[in-house]
Design a protein around this motif. Sequence first.
Motif, PDB file in Angstrom:
ATOM      1  N   PHE A  24       9.658  -4.506   5.254  1.00 29.28           N
ATOM      2  CA  PHE A  24       8.453  -3.836   4.804  1.00 29.28           C
ATOM      3  C   PHE A  24       8.270  -2.514   5.552  1.00 29.28           C
ATOM      4  CE2 PHE A  24       3.877  -4.130   3.707  1.00 29.28           C
ATOM      5  CZ  PHE A  24       4.075  -4.362   2.376  1.00 29.28           C
ATOM      6  N   LEU A  53      10.783   0.002   4.461  1.00 32.53           N
ATOM      7  CA  LEU A  53      10.448   0.597   3.172  1.00 32.53           C
ATOM      8  C   LEU A  53       9.322   1.614   3.326  1.00 32.53           C
ATOM      9  CD1 LEU A  53      10.589  -2.254   0.569  1.00 32.53           C
ATOM     10  CD2 LEU A  53      11.716  -0.060   0.425  1.00 32.53           C
ATOM     11  N   LEU A  54       8.315   1.211   4.128  1.00 30.23           N
ATOM     12  CA  LEU A  54       7.189   2.097   4.348  1.00 30.23           C
ATOM     13  C   LEU A  54       7.651   3.418   4.917  1.00 30.23           C
ATOM     14  CD1 LEU A  54       4.474  -0.218   5.850  1.00 30.23           C
ATOM     15  CD2 LEU A  54       4.278   1.134   3.803  1.00 30.23           C
ATOM     16  N   SER A  55       8.625   3.358   5.814  1.00 34.27           N
ATOM     17  CA  SER A  55       9.036   4.575   6.473  1.00 34.27           C
ATOM     18  C   SER A  55      10.177   5.252   5.724  1.00 34.27           C
ATOM     19  CB  SER A  55       9.411   4.282   7.907  1.00 34.27           C
ATOM     20  OG  SER A  55      10.310   3.209   7.932  1.00 34.27           O
ATOM     21  N   GLY A  56      10.521   4.749   4.566  1.00 30.62           N
ATOM     22  CA  GLY A  56      11.449   5.460   3.721  1.00 30.62           C
ATOM     23  C   GLY A  56      12.904   5.342   4.134  1.00 30.62           C
ATOM     24  N   ILE A  91       6.201  -7.347  -3.253  1.00 27.03           N
ATOM     25  CA  ILE A  91       5.553  -6.458  -4.224  1.00 27.03           C
ATOM     26  C   ILE A  91       5.224  -7.222  -5.499  1.00 27.03           C
ATOM     27  CG2 ILE A  91       5.849  -4.413  -5.667  1.00 27.03           C
ATOM     28  CD1 ILE A  91       7.766  -3.365  -3.495  1.00 27.03           C
ATOM     29  N   LEU A 142       2.230  -9.290  -5.113  1.00 25.61           N
ATOM     30  CA  LEU A 142       1.011  -8.487  -5.169  1.00 25.61           C
ATOM     31  C   LEU A 142       0.704  -8.063  -6.597  1.00 25.61           C
ATOM     32  CD1 LEU A 142       1.277  -6.283  -1.978  1.00 25.61           C
ATOM     33  CD2 LEU A 142      -0.721  -7.558  -2.712  1.00 25.61           C
ATOM     34  N   ALA A 143       1.768  -7.680  -7.304  1.00 25.71           N
ATOM     35  CA  ALA A 143       1.576  -7.243  -8.681  1.00 25.71           C
ATOM     36  C   ALA A 143       1.012  -8.382  -9.519  1.00 25.71           C
ATOM     37  CB  ALA A 143       2.888  -6.748  -9.271  1.00 25.71           C
ATOM     38  N   LEU A 184      -0.750 -10.775  -8.406  1.00 30.39           N
ATOM     39  CA  LEU A 184      -2.135 -10.945  -7.980  1.00 30.39           C
ATOM     40  C   LEU A 184      -3.042  -9.973  -8.729  1.00 30.39           C
ATOM     41  CD1 LEU A 184      -3.895 -12.463  -5.919  1.00 30.39           C
ATOM     42  CD2 LEU A 184      -3.561 -10.553  -4.372  1.00 30.39           C
ATOM     43  N   THR A 185      -2.591  -8.697  -8.835  1.00 32.30           N
ATOM     44  CA  THR A 185      -3.422  -7.709  -9.504  1.00 32.30           C
ATOM     45  C   THR A 185      -3.531  -8.007 -10.991  1.00 32.30           C
ATOM     46  OG1 THR A 185      -1.552  -6.259  -9.893  1.00 32.30           O
ATOM     47  CG2 THR A 185      -2.840  -5.829  -7.927  1.00 32.30           C
ATOM     48  N   ARG A 235       9.155   3.487  -1.325  1.00 35.40           N
ATOM     49  CA  ARG A 235       8.100   3.707  -0.351  1.00 35.40           C
ATOM     50  C   ARG A 235       6.746   3.862  -1.056  1.00 35.40           C
ATOM     51  NH1 ARG A 235       6.229   8.555   1.596  1.00 35.40           N
ATOM     52  NH2 ARG A 235       5.352   8.515   3.687  1.00 35.40           N
ATOM     53  N   ALA A 253       6.043   2.828  -4.025  1.00 34.32           N
ATOM     54  CA  ALA A 253       5.711   1.569  -4.692  1.00 34.32           C
ATOM     55  C   ALA A 253       5.064   0.595  -3.715  1.00 34.32           C
ATOM     56  CB  ALA A 253       6.966   0.960  -5.311  1.00 34.32           C
ATOM     57  N   VAL A 254       5.619   0.527  -2.508  1.00 37.10           N
ATOM     58  CA  VAL A 254       5.057  -0.390  -1.515  1.00 37.10           C
ATOM     59  C   VAL A 254       3.632   0.027  -1.164  1.00 37.10           C
ATOM     60  CG1 VAL A 254       5.209  -1.154   0.873  1.00 37.10           C
ATOM     61  CG2 VAL A 254       7.256  -1.058  -0.540  1.00 37.10           C
ATOM     62  N   LEU A 255       3.455   1.331  -0.909  1.00 37.12           N
ATOM     63  CA  LEU A 255       2.119   1.804  -0.550  1.00 37.12           C
ATOM     64  C   LEU A 255       1.124   1.525  -1.679  1.00 37.12           C
ATOM     65  CD1 LEU A 255       2.998   5.175   1.181  1.00 37.12           C
ATOM     66  CD2 LEU A 255       2.008   3.160   2.238  1.00 37.12           C
ATOM     67  N   ALA A 281       1.373  -0.773  -4.028  1.00 41.31           N
ATOM     68  CA  ALA A 281       1.138  -2.212  -4.167  1.00 41.31           C
ATOM     69  C   ALA A 281       0.140  -2.687  -3.121  1.00 41.31           C
ATOM     70  CB  ALA A 281       2.457  -2.969  -4.040  1.00 41.31           C
ATOM     71  N   VAL A 282       0.310  -2.199  -1.878  1.00 43.98           N
ATOM     72  CA  VAL A 282      -0.623  -2.583  -0.823  1.00 43.98           C
ATOM     73  C   VAL A 282      -2.032  -2.108  -1.183  1.00 43.98           C
ATOM     74  CG1 VAL A 282      -1.242  -2.207   1.588  1.00 43.98           C
ATOM     75  CG2 VAL A 282       1.143  -2.593   0.967  1.00 43.98           C
ATOM     76  N   LEU A 323      -3.325  -1.393  -4.207  1.00 47.13           N
ATOM     77  CA  LEU A 323      -3.917  -2.138  -5.323  1.00 47.13           C
ATOM     78  C   LEU A 323      -4.272  -3.554  -4.894  1.00 47.13           C
ATOM     79  CD1 LEU A 323      -1.774  -0.888  -8.345  1.00 47.13           C
ATOM     80  CD2 LEU A 323      -4.062  -0.194  -7.641  1.00 47.13           C
ATOM     81  N   GLY A 324      -3.404  -4.135  -4.050  1.00 45.36           N
ATOM     82  CA  GLY A 324      -3.697  -5.468  -3.538  1.00 45.36           C
ATOM     83  C   GLY A 324      -5.018  -5.473  -2.783  1.00 45.36           C
TER      84      GLY A 324
END
Lengths: 362, 367
Positions: free
Chosen positions: A10, A13-16, A31, A34-35, A37-38, B14, B16-18, B20-21, B23-24
Amino acid sequence: MSQYKAMNAFQALLSGHAVSRRAAARALAAITALAALTACGGDKPEAAPAMSEFRVALLTPGPISDQAWNGGAYDGLMAIRDSLGAKVSHIQTKTPAEFEENFRQYGAQGYDMVVGHGFEFQDAALRVAPAYPNTVFVCTSGNATAPNLAGMNFAFEEASYQAGMIAGALTKSGIIGAIGGTELPPVRASFVAFERGAKFTNPNVTVLISYLGTWDDVNAGKEQALAQIARGADIVFQNADAAGLGILAAAREKNVLAFGANSNQNKIAPDHILGSIVIDWPRALLQVAREVQSGEFKSTVYQFGLRANVVKLVLNPKLASRIPANLKARVDSVGDAIREGRFHEMDDVLRPADKLPDTTRP
Amino acid sequence: MNRALAPVLAAIARVAVLLAVTLGLLVVLLVTSGYDAGEAMQAMVRGAAGSWYAVTSATLVRAIPLALAGLAVAIAFRAGLLNIGAEGQLLAGAAGAAAVATLAGKTPGAYMLPLVLLAGVVAGGAWAGIASWLRQRFGVLEVISTIMLNFVALNAVGWLVRGPLQEPTRIYPQTEALVPSLQLPVLLSGSRLHLGVVLAVVLAFVMWWWMRATAGGFRLRAVGMNADAAAVSGRINVARVSLFAFLASGALAGLAGAVELTGVTYALYESLSPGYGYTAIAVALLARLHPLGVLGTAVLFGALQAGGNAMQRDAGVPIALVNVVEAVLILLVIAADRLQDVRTRRSITRTDDAAPSLPGNAVSVPS
């Protein structure tokens, strides 16, 4: 352990960063979760509105929690919902671009009546109205009209004059203050009326007038009120929506008197608010909504003041003893003059549309 | 994996993760405050992307000023200048454009529209020039001067619309509406999408090419990565590059204001911008200061705001909730950049993606 790995993926990914396929799969699973969930509960079919349903929308320029301008209009919207059985929608908007976007959205959805709450909405309404002829657009404090666009005008200055008379007579320091959100035409007219009312009962009174440049910043309101109090003001008049709550807080803190505005704010500081200039939003908005619903809508500027019993000074019963009987009588006689159309103290300040007689109930 | 594709995929992952977080988090907020999350999210998607009209007239129209202002922030940050003043420069640009439009009179020729936009560019550049001058003459940090100049610009616009530029009836605090020949043409009839979108896309590509392929772009990046090293190289005049970056940044933000005026609002108002210049900082950072990325993230933020509006309209969810989520997204962006910084230091031997630090070490940018 696997939790740690997922976290790591995670982070990566956040840091690219490029990541291993396994780590990517873990993050992807997260993801997806979470998707999911939304999306949950999101598969209801969209209910098509019944054609006969009466729908009304309100656009406010500020938060409806202000217990004043915006909150009052929201009360009116709720009255329309409860009395006329209308389906209602509200949105808080800030910029002219948003005004137009939301007017168009409501028009496209076939709303019957869309209220823009303030003169600043009227340019957007003028542009949008021709595209949605089946929707009636109404702008409060507006004077623009079109076949499906009306204005609603509130004679705030009448009651402001009465409030000024009380403030001028009751001040001990000879200095009173008036604080507005921004310098809008109705606010300026109301402050001129307040000053003239004060000079009427106390020719030597000094009126401090300042504008905050904001309607939302409670703290800015408080700061400005404290500054005026420090300059000797012992009664503060305000018209600043949410920021006005800060002004009332300052009055309470420094134990000076104040006036409420736009809604009955007497209970916010019952020991310090002499009275509120109340706009009876439910009464005014209901009247226009009824006309729209029954097809009697007229393209005009609706006038609401003391005469229509919509804008009036409501004194705080708890502080009523502070107002001597002879002063009360003078204030009431000005009220009678306004009702009978004999009040002309403000004619030089008002817009032409503001001088029309009140719209009375059909 | 294809080498050229890898960074693109990483960037998309990156974002997409942001997203998703974000929207979550929005769903959690919705549920905990007692709203029907399904209905609200549906309204949001519908409002941002549910129809051709929503995409062109709500999302993209909002994305245009965000993209232009985002480019403004990106070029300044790339040069190591923390220009927080895009908001003020945008307002200065809108005011400059409105002033020229007012001077143009009732029947301006077709050549006036470019001049109006140019006035916005010049005014925005000049507003940024003040901060640049303060920096170079007195050493005033641009973070402070630009943010202060935002308030000066806001209040100056407030004065202009009540003074010299007020509409002729002198009642309302706004300028007279632009005549049709001074309005940017609408691209698709029935929508609000105006020519500004073309301007934004073209400028993003020009900036991308310029940064990559020209000596000027190289000098700007070199100064941004390490101004001292650029100075001692003897070939780069750091003061001049900084001045240029400042002016270019202000010019882009000023253009954003002029485009918003001529494309959307058609008159100058105090409330012209809902804070585009501030959101633009997040737009630029989320795009890692990449000009083409800015286009994508601007659309993302445009969609979030358009969706937030729809959520309030159709599901009764207060806009404040969306603002909270947007702010959290910005925090996440900054946190993600910090994480990258830490990781880079940990793996200092890897040179392919070493990230330089901006002054104050607030955020890191890719080379």
